[in-house]
Design a protein around this motif. Sequence first.
Motif, mmCIF file in Angstrom:
data_model
loop_
_atom_site.group_PDB
_atom_site.id
_atom_site.type_symbol
_atom_site.label_atom_id
_atom_site.label_comp_id
_atom_site.label_asym_id
_atom_site.label_seq_id
_atom_site.Cartn_x
_atom_site.Cartn_y
_atom_site.Cartn_z
ATOM 1 N N ARG A 148 35.483 44.848 38.727
ATOM 2 C CA ARG A 148 34.570 44.709 39.817
ATOM 3 C C ARG A 148 34.978 44.870 40.920
ATOM 4 N N PHE A 149 36.248 44.683 41.336
ATOM 5 C CA PHE A 149 36.829 44.878 42.632
ATOM 6 C C PHE A 149 36.905 46.287 43.073
ATOM 7 N N GLU A 150 37.044 47.121 42.045
ATOM 8 C CA GLU A 150 37.258 48.521 42.194
ATOM 9 C C GLU A 150 35.756 49.162 42.524
ATOM 10 N N ARG A 151 34.842 48.747 41.871
ATOM 11 C CA ARG A 151 33.596 48.981 41.916
ATOM 12 C C ARG A 151 32.608 48.736 43.124
ATOM 13 N N ALA A 152 33.322 47.466 43.631
ATOM 14 C CA ALA A 152 32.345 46.787 44.813
ATOM 15 C C ALA A 152 32.367 47.679 46.025
ATOM 16 N N PRO A 153 31.204 47.995 46.618
ATOM 17 C CA PRO A 153 31.220 48.872 47.785
ATOM 18 C C PRO A 153 31.949 47.926 49.012
ATOM 19 N N ASP A 154 31.790 46.618 49.045
ATOM 20 C CA ASP A 154 32.605 46.113 50.204
ATOM 21 C C ASP A 154 34.058 45.610 49.708
ATOM 22 N N GLY A 155 34.493 45.939 48.474
ATOM 23 C CA GLY A 155 35.895 45.565 47.968
ATOM 24 C C GLY A 155 35.873 43.992 47.480
ATOM 25 N N VAL A 156 34.737 43.425 47.504
ATOM 26 C CA VAL A 156 34.613 41.917 46.871
ATOM 27 C C VAL A 156 34.101 41.590 45.691
ATOM 28 N N PRO A 157 34.841 41.462 44.447
ATOM 29 C CA PRO A 157 34.497 41.059 43.148
ATOM 30 C C PRO A 157 33.477 40.116 43.316
ATOM 31 N N ARG A 158 32.284 39.989 42.459
ATOM 32 C CA ARG A 158 31.252 39.087 42.631
ATOM 33 C C ARG A 158 30.950 38.682 41.527
ATOM 34 N N CYS A 159 30.454 37.269 41.400
ATOM 35 C CA CYS A 159 29.710 36.763 40.070
ATOM 36 C C CYS A 159 28.428 37.453 39.765
ATOM 37 N N SER A 160 27.879 37.413 38.692
ATOM 38 C CA SER A 160 26.630 37.590 38.319
ATOM 39 C C SER A 160 25.848 36.931 39.063
ATOM 40 N N CYS A 161 25.878 35.780 39.681
ATOM 41 C CA CYS A 161 24.871 35.174 40.630
ATOM 42 C C CYS A 161 24.983 35.748 42.262
ATOM 43 N N GLY A 162 25.898 36.775 42.255
ATOM 44 C CA GLY A 162 26.083 37.320 43.570
ATOM 45 C C GLY A 162 27.242 36.812 44.753
ATOM 46 N N ARG A 163 27.678 35.538 44.281
ATOM 47 C CA ARG A 163 28.671 34.939 45.091
ATOM 48 C C ARG A 163 30.226 35.663 45.059
ATOM 49 N N ALA A 164 30.912 35.560 46.030
ATOM 50 C CA ALA A 164 32.252 36.231 45.800
ATOM 51 C C ALA A 164 33.081 35.207 44.712
ATOM 52 N N LEU A 165 33.825 35.992 43.831
ATOM 53 C CA LEU A 165 34.634 35.441 42.820
ATOM 54 C C LEU A 165 36.016 35.072 43.791
ATOM 55 N N LYS A 166 36.487 33.683 43.298
ATOM 56 C CA LYS A 166 37.806 33.193 43.913
ATOM 57 C C LYS A 166 38.957 33.067 42.752
ATOM 58 N N PRO A 167 40.143 34.034 43.138
ATOM 59 C CA PRO A 167 41.112 33.946 41.694
ATOM 60 C C PRO A 167 41.388 32.588 41.655
ATOM 61 N N ASP A 168 41.704 32.025 40.479
ATOM 62 C CA ASP A 168 42.019 30.600 39.820
ATOM 63 C C ASP A 168 43.466 30.403 40.473
ATOM 64 N N VAL A 169 43.777 30.533 41.465
ATOM 65 C CA VAL A 169 45.155 30.331 41.986
ATOM 66 C C VAL A 169 44.933 29.397 43.180
ATOM 67 N N VAL A 170 45.940 28.440 43.370
ATOM 68 C CA VAL A 170 45.662 27.400 44.543
ATOM 69 C C VAL A 170 45.956 28.156 45.889
ATOM 70 N N LEU A 171 44.986 28.337 46.607
ATOM 71 C CA LEU A 171 45.445 29.113 48.010
ATOM 72 C C LEU A 171 45.988 28.040 49.070
ATOM 73 N N PHE A 172 46.512 28.710 49.991
ATOM 74 C CA PHE A 172 47.034 27.805 51.159
ATOM 75 C C PHE A 172 45.663 27.197 51.595
ATOM 76 N N GLY A 173 45.974 25.704 52.113
ATOM 77 C CA GLY A 173 44.780 25.063 52.572
ATOM 78 C C GLY A 173 44.041 24.523 51.462
ATOM 79 N N GLU A 174 44.077 24.548 50.089
ATOM 80 C CA GLU A 174 43.800 23.947 49.050
ATOM 81 C C GLU A 174 44.612 23.063 48.214
ATOM 82 N N MET A 175 43.909 22.102 47.703
ATOM 83 C CA MET A 175 44.953 21.018 46.867
ATOM 84 C C MET A 175 45.307 21.641 45.537
ATOM 85 N N LEU A 176 46.301 21.208 44.902
ATOM 86 C CA LEU A 176 46.811 21.714 43.535
ATOM 87 C C LEU A 176 45.862 20.798 42.680
#
Length: 254
Positions: A148-176
């Motif tokens: 999906r990342f490679e096909r996305a015109p804006d480079g943002v892989p999206r859910c079928s509902c249209g929202r951006a997908l978030k990797p299931d990793v703990v990002l900076f600023g997130e709780m573990l």
Amino acid sequence: MSSPAAEAGVERLAGLMRAADSVVALTGAGISVPSGIPDFRTPGTGLWATVDPMEVAHIDVFRREPERFWAFYGQRFASLEGSRPNRAHAALVELEARGAIDAVITQNIDCLHRAAGSRDVVEVHGSIATASCRACGEAVPLAEVRSRFERAPDGVPRCSCGRALKPDVVLFGEMLDEGAMRRAAGLAARADLLLCVGSSLEVHPVAGLPEVTLRRGGAVALVTKGPTPFDREAAVKLDGDVEAELVALAAALS
Ligand code: ZN
């Protein structure tokens, strides 16, 4: 193992492990370095030479500028996807299979413990195995996220509902992840020996786990290059080549 001091260290560690009922491994970036995955805390390496991951891999950037976030994270996925477990990962698999360690707690998101064959892995910072939609909860496996990342015109892989997908990793600023952290703390509390591999033990709350083990009367062993806050309390410290050391440890316990 070349030096006699290193051999003596491995022997001492093997002895502690033989005497312990419960040994738990705690791993960080250092165990994946021989797999070609740079430790982003080492400045000027690979991907991290041009971007500050603590700035870009931040939940606020994901929320406000998903294009910028994925421009960075997409590269990171690509670099992780080609990596393979190394002999240090394999040695932990062997130790687990023989009952010498109970579980692996890891700060790494690269899935290499699972790829190597470790069975009980607690990924306290999540992993790249999936990305999820924060609106509807759909979880998408890595290969599909990449496509999906490679096909996305804006480079943002999206859910079928249209929202951006978030990797299931703990990002900076997130709780573990609370469940994973509770499990990790439970394992550390009942460990007679916490075997810390490739972690500078500086990133909280994971850095507090050796403290949990020590407070309950357990011991801490370090297989890590460079200083850690636990160098003085550690029963053993090995600071050479992580693959050679764990291979030698597995051999000493066989
Ligand atoms: Zn969705």
